[in-house]
Design an enzyme around this catalytic site. Structure first.
Site, PDB file in Angstrom:
ATOM      1  N   LYS A  99       9.728  -5.619  -0.732  1.00 32.49           N
ATOM      2  CA  LYS A  99       8.406  -5.833  -0.141  1.00 32.49           C
ATOM      3  C   LYS A  99       8.474  -6.874   0.980  1.00 32.49           C
ATOM      4  CE  LYS A  99       4.125  -5.291   0.568  1.00 32.49           C
ATOM      5  NZ  LYS A  99       3.766  -4.084   1.340  1.00 32.49           N
ATOM      6  N   TRP A 154      -4.727 -15.609  -5.975  1.00 31.54           N
ATOM      7  CA  TRP A 154      -4.311 -15.102  -4.663  1.00 31.54           C
ATOM      8  C   TRP A 154      -5.106 -15.946  -3.674  1.00 31.54           C
ATOM      9  CZ3 TRP A 154      -0.620 -12.072  -2.653  1.00 31.54           C
ATOM     10  CH2 TRP A 154      -0.736 -11.714  -1.332  1.00 31.54           C
ATOM     11  N   GLU A 196       4.534   4.541  13.318  1.00 32.76           N
ATOM     12  CA  GLU A 196       4.104   4.110  11.976  1.00 32.76           C
ATOM     13  C   GLU A 196       4.076   5.292  11.007  1.00 32.76           C
ATOM     14  OE1 GLU A 196       3.913   1.526  10.412  1.00 32.76           O
ATOM     15  OE2 GLU A 196       2.630   1.947   8.698  1.00 32.76           O
ATOM     16  N   LYS A 243       6.324   5.440   7.627  1.00 34.62           N
ATOM     17  CA  LYS A 243       5.741   5.679   6.292  1.00 34.62           C
ATOM     18  C   LYS A 243       6.467   6.823   5.611  1.00 34.62           C
ATOM     19  CE  LYS A 243       3.860   2.704   5.437  1.00 34.62           C
ATOM     20  NZ  LYS A 243       4.075   1.801   6.499  1.00 34.62           N
ATOM     21  N   GLU A 246      10.320   6.031   4.775  1.00 32.45           N
ATOM     22  CA  GLU A 246      10.618   4.970   3.794  1.00 32.45           C
ATOM     23  C   GLU A 246      10.228   5.366   2.371  1.00 32.45           C
ATOM     24  OE1 GLU A 246       8.684   1.132   4.053  1.00 32.45           O
ATOM     25  OE2 GLU A 246       6.936   1.997   4.983  1.00 32.45           O
ATOM     26  N   ARG A 304      -2.756  -9.025  -9.491  1.00 30.85           N
ATOM     27  CA  ARG A 304      -3.943  -9.338  -8.679  1.00 30.85           C
ATOM     28  C   ARG A 304      -3.769 -10.619  -7.865  1.00 30.85           C
ATOM     29  NH1 ARG A 304      -8.599  -6.695 -10.225  1.00 30.85           N
ATOM     30  NH2 ARG A 304      -9.841  -8.338  -9.283  1.00 30.85           N
ATOM     31  N   ASN A 312     -13.052 -15.675  -8.809  1.00 28.26           N
ATOM     32  CA  ASN A 312     -12.394 -14.654  -7.977  1.00 28.26           C
ATOM     33  C   ASN A 312     -13.368 -14.283  -6.871  1.00 28.26           C
ATOM     34  OD1 ASN A 312     -10.997 -12.521  -6.884  1.00 28.26           O
ATOM     35  ND2 ASN A 312     -11.739 -11.048  -8.412  1.00 28.26           N
ATOM     36  N   GLY A 313     -12.965 -14.517  -5.619  1.00 29.34           N
ATOM     37  CA  GLY A 313     -13.834 -14.127  -4.498  1.00 29.34           C
ATOM     38  C   GLY A 313     -13.930 -15.241  -3.477  1.00 29.34           C
ATOM     39  N   HIS A 360      12.141  14.907  27.834  1.00 34.76           N
ATOM     40  CA  HIS A 360      13.382  14.150  28.098  1.00 34.76           C
ATOM     41  C   HIS A 360      14.332  14.218  26.919  1.00 34.76           C
ATOM     42  CE1 HIS A 360      11.437  12.613  31.714  1.00 34.76           C
ATOM     43  NE2 HIS A 360      10.357  12.524  30.960  1.00 34.76           N
ATOM     44  N   CYS A 389      -8.090 -12.221  -7.343  1.00 36.82           N
ATOM     45  CA  CYS A 389      -7.422 -13.096  -8.308  1.00 36.82           C
ATOM     46  C   CYS A 389      -7.634 -12.466  -9.676  1.00 36.82           C
ATOM     47  CB  CYS A 389      -8.057 -14.477  -8.302  1.00 36.82           C
ATOM     48  SG  CYS A 389      -7.940 -15.315  -6.746  1.00 36.82           S
TER      49      CYS A 389
HETATM   50  C1  AGP Z   1       6.436  -1.199   6.082  1.00 35.78           C
HETATM   51  O1  AGP Z   1       5.874  -0.199   5.270  1.00 35.78           O
HETATM   52  C2  AGP Z   1       7.631  -1.875   5.452  1.00 35.78           C
HETATM   53  N1  AGP Z   1       7.337  -2.319   4.143  1.00 35.78           N
HETATM   54  C3  AGP Z   1       8.262  -2.911   6.335  1.00 35.78           C
HETATM   55  O2  AGP Z   1       8.563  -2.308   7.573  1.00 35.78           O
HETATM   56  C4  AGP Z   1       7.417  -4.173   6.628  1.00 35.78           C
HETATM   57  O3  AGP Z   1       6.318  -3.838   7.447  1.00 35.78           O
HETATM   58  C5  AGP Z   1       8.313  -5.181   7.373  1.00 35.78           C
HETATM   59  O4  AGP Z   1       9.370  -5.529   6.528  1.00 35.78           O
HETATM   60  C6  AGP Z   1       7.559  -6.430   7.806  1.00 35.78           C
HETATM   61  O5  AGP Z   1       7.136  -7.146   6.675  1.00 35.78           O
HETATM   62  P1  AGP Z   1       6.118  -8.379   6.906  1.00 35.78           P
HETATM   63  O6  AGP Z   1       4.863  -7.771   7.480  1.00 35.78           O
HETATM   64  O7  AGP Z   1       5.908  -8.962   5.550  1.00 35.78           O
HETATM   65  O8  AGP Z   1       6.748  -9.339   7.865  1.00 35.78           O
END
Ligand code: AGP
Length: 616
Positions: free
Chosen positions: A611, A76, A488, A492, A495, A27, A102-103, A511, A2
């Protein structure tokens, strides 16, 4: 995580507090508030609102507040959903003391009961209010610093807080244990905040409080005391950072800061859920636990990185329980008319708790009577509120769009939940003995230091990224627990660098994908020694070698076989295959990050992405 801010001096405190909170919003941002000693310190004035800081600003316009001292907070949530009642500052029961915190206060529940037995009433669900009332309880006839010292002796956990009292109208008292607090030194005024970001418009002369230290702050002086009450001599330092660098803790991007926060995040999760070698989840009630013992199948339902965490969860369940398990992307689950009923457990994994497809999948599962469990980072988010049960990952705000610490937090929580379920469900696999469970739990306690050790690979990762950042196609391969990490690692990279990257189960090479391999093709191979298909993975690497592919491997420290076949090796400490994705994910994150930086990409806000995908 926070944001705390405090001011005492000759200015009107309100704009100083609001400016500071605006710079600390990264934060935490689910609610905010300020407390001031209005009208020359005659009475405590508190304004707080759920939601972004802008709502607090709007509300403040309705009040003519002018004060020379005040404290502020942007939240938060960890205990108590985001709401105006749970927002800070909190007043003690006498309404003479205000606190921002905070904590986490681990023993807040027992302290709350004790104070209720003394007739003290509470207005919120927060652990913060317990600290405030404990200080109020000790305050009696006055001396805020003394009251804080007595209260801290009874508080357990990791926290920092700041308090003001109506009867001591120019004084702020601060205390720090593990979570940050920094004091800003001005002329005839002084400041305190969670980090220097909030101080920079007013001063660059700061004093960092150390653990178990108190500070008594007035406009004229700052006195720092040790836990034994001794006055501490502490020289100030001059901050050279700009605001943006300060918000990232000195890192160039939030993503790199969050990658480096992972040891602390995993450590805090383990500290919250493992006590005396037993796993417990405070948020799972008896009714839900009873139903957990009767489930016949586990479904992990999620998107993106969270889907990869669900895939790893699949393997974990498969190793520990004789229960069918499957991971599905939310956007498929919700439309496939899933055959689930009351004996199915549907685990929604989501950082934001607001992803539209995952929320729809939750509602679909509930409509069919399934037991729904959310593994979420954002406290009080929609998925968290609508699921039958919730386990929070407490990774703190993840600002970088590319998910990193939230992923490791999800893997850690899913691993703990799997061991917990294996401990209570009749279908625990015979070969997964209680003894084995105990040793696995012991292994988990080593993960924070092992993640930290893995971060030391960053220099090797940078060297490798410098040779490959011009490439436009990457292939990621893994088997078993590390097949999801192949996905994954590829996600990374694509994206944040916009290069094409493909994650594949290594057994599928013949395959099709092996046609891609030539002397220009980088192939990232995840090959921990503890994998039960280690030898098979080694053969895949040899096949790539035979076709002169560029081989980057993630291997167990000291593995010479893999090193001999590789152009570059990133090594990770040895751990059971079950936990290996938690370690092998780190070099994959660092690799994607450094390739993106070398390509001058907008690492924290890559193009076309958000996000939280709250639309379908
Ligand atoms: C991952 O780096 C991406 N930002 C994206 O795939 C994310 O994981 C996905 O949109 C799911 O989001 P959420 O965990 O908030 O549901």
């Amino acid at each position: 995580m926070c944001g705390i801010v405090g001011y005492t001096g000759h200015r009107n405190a309100v704009p100083v507090l609001m400016e500071g909170l605006g710079r600390l919003e990264y934060r935490g941002y689910d609610s905010a508030g300020i407390a001031c000693l209005n009208h020359g310190g005659k009475h405590l004035f508190v304004v707080k609102e759920k939601g972004k800081l802008s709502r607090l600003r709007e509300e403040l316009k309705r009040h003519a507040v002018s004060a020379k001292i005040g404290i502020g907070h942007t939240r938060w949530a960890t205990h108590g959903e985001p709401s105006r009642f749970n927002a800070h500052p909190h007043l003690d029961f006498t309404h003479r003391i205000a606190i921002v915190h905070n904590g986490i206060i681990e023993n807040y529940a027992s302290l709350k009961e004790k104070l209720i037995r003394k007739g003290i009433r509470f207005a919120s669900q927060t652990d913060t209010e317990v600290a405030g009332n404990l200080i109020g309880h000790f305050y009696g006839k006055g001396n805020l610093l003394e009251a804080v010292r007595k209260a801290v002796k009874e508080l357990r956990g990791y926290f920092a807080f700041v308090v003001i009292a109506q009867d001591e109208p120019d004084k702020i008292v601060a205390f720090k244990r593990s979570n940050p607090l920094v004091i800003g030194l001005g002329k005839g005024e002084n400041f305190v905040a969670s980090d220097v970001t909030a101080l920079l418009p007013y001063t660059r002369r700061v004093i960092y409080l150390e653990d178990e230290e108190y500070a008594e702050i007035t406009p004229a002086q700052v006195r720092i005391f040790s836990s034994s009450g001794k006055l501490v001599k502490r020289t100030s330092v001059t901050v050279r950072w700009d605001v943006s660098k300060a918000q990232k803790g000195g890192y160039p991007h939030f993503m790199l800061k969050e990658i480096n926060e992972q040891p602390a995040v995993v450590k805090s999760i383990l500290a919250s859920h493992v006590k005396n070698k037993r796993i417990h989840f405070d948020t799972l009630d008896r009714k839900l636990t009873k139903r957990l013992k009767q489930i016949r199948k586990v479904h992990f339902v999620s998107c993106g990185t969270a889907y990869h965490a669900g895939l790893v969860g699949n393997y974990m369940m498969g190793e520990c329980l004789d229960l069918p398990a499957e991971a599905t992307v939310s956007s498929e689950f919700r439309y496939e008319d899933p055959s689930v009923d009351k004996r199915d457990l549907v685990v929604l994994v989501t950082q934001s708790g607001e992803t539209a497809d995952t929320l729809a999948a939750l509602r679909e599962a509930k409509a069919k009577g399934a037991l729904t469990l959310a593994i979420v980072n954002v406290v009080g988010s929609t998925v968290a509120r609508e699921a039958d049960g919730v386990i929070y990952t407490h990774a703190g705000p993840e600002i970088g769009v590319a998910s990193t610490k939230a992923y490791l937090a999800q893997l850690t929580v899913i691993a703990l939940f799997t061991l917990y379920l294996a401990g209570i469900h009749p279908c625990r696999k015979k070969q997964f003995s209680l003894l084995k469970m105990k040793s696995r739990l012991q292994e988990m306690l080593r993960l924070p230091s092992q993640i930290k050790e893995t971060l030391h690979q960053e220099a090797a990762v940078v060297r490798c990224a410098k040779t490959l950042y011009g490439k436009k196609n990457f292939l990621y391969l893994g088997r078993g627990y590390n097949f999801p990490n192949a996905l994954e690692g590829a996600l990374k990279l694509k994206e944040i660098t916009y290069a094409h990257a493909h994650g594949y189960p290594a057994g599928e090479m013949k395959h099709g994908p092996i046609a891609l391999v030539d002397n220009r093709q980088p192939v990232i191979c995840i090959c921990p020694e503890s994998s039960k298909t280690y030898e098979k993975m080694l053969s895949n690497i040899e096949e790539i070698k035979a076709r002169r592919g560029i081989i980057i491997t993630l291997a167990t420290q000291g593995d010479k076989q893999v090193a001999k076949l590789s152009n570059q090796v990133f090594s990770v400490p040895n751990t059971s295959e079950m936990f290996s994705p938690i370690l092998t994910a780190v070099p994959l994150q660092l690799f994607a990050y450094h390739v993106a930086v070398l390509n001058n990409r907008d690492v924290d806000q890559p193009r076309n992405l958000a996000k939280s995908v709250t639309v379908e």
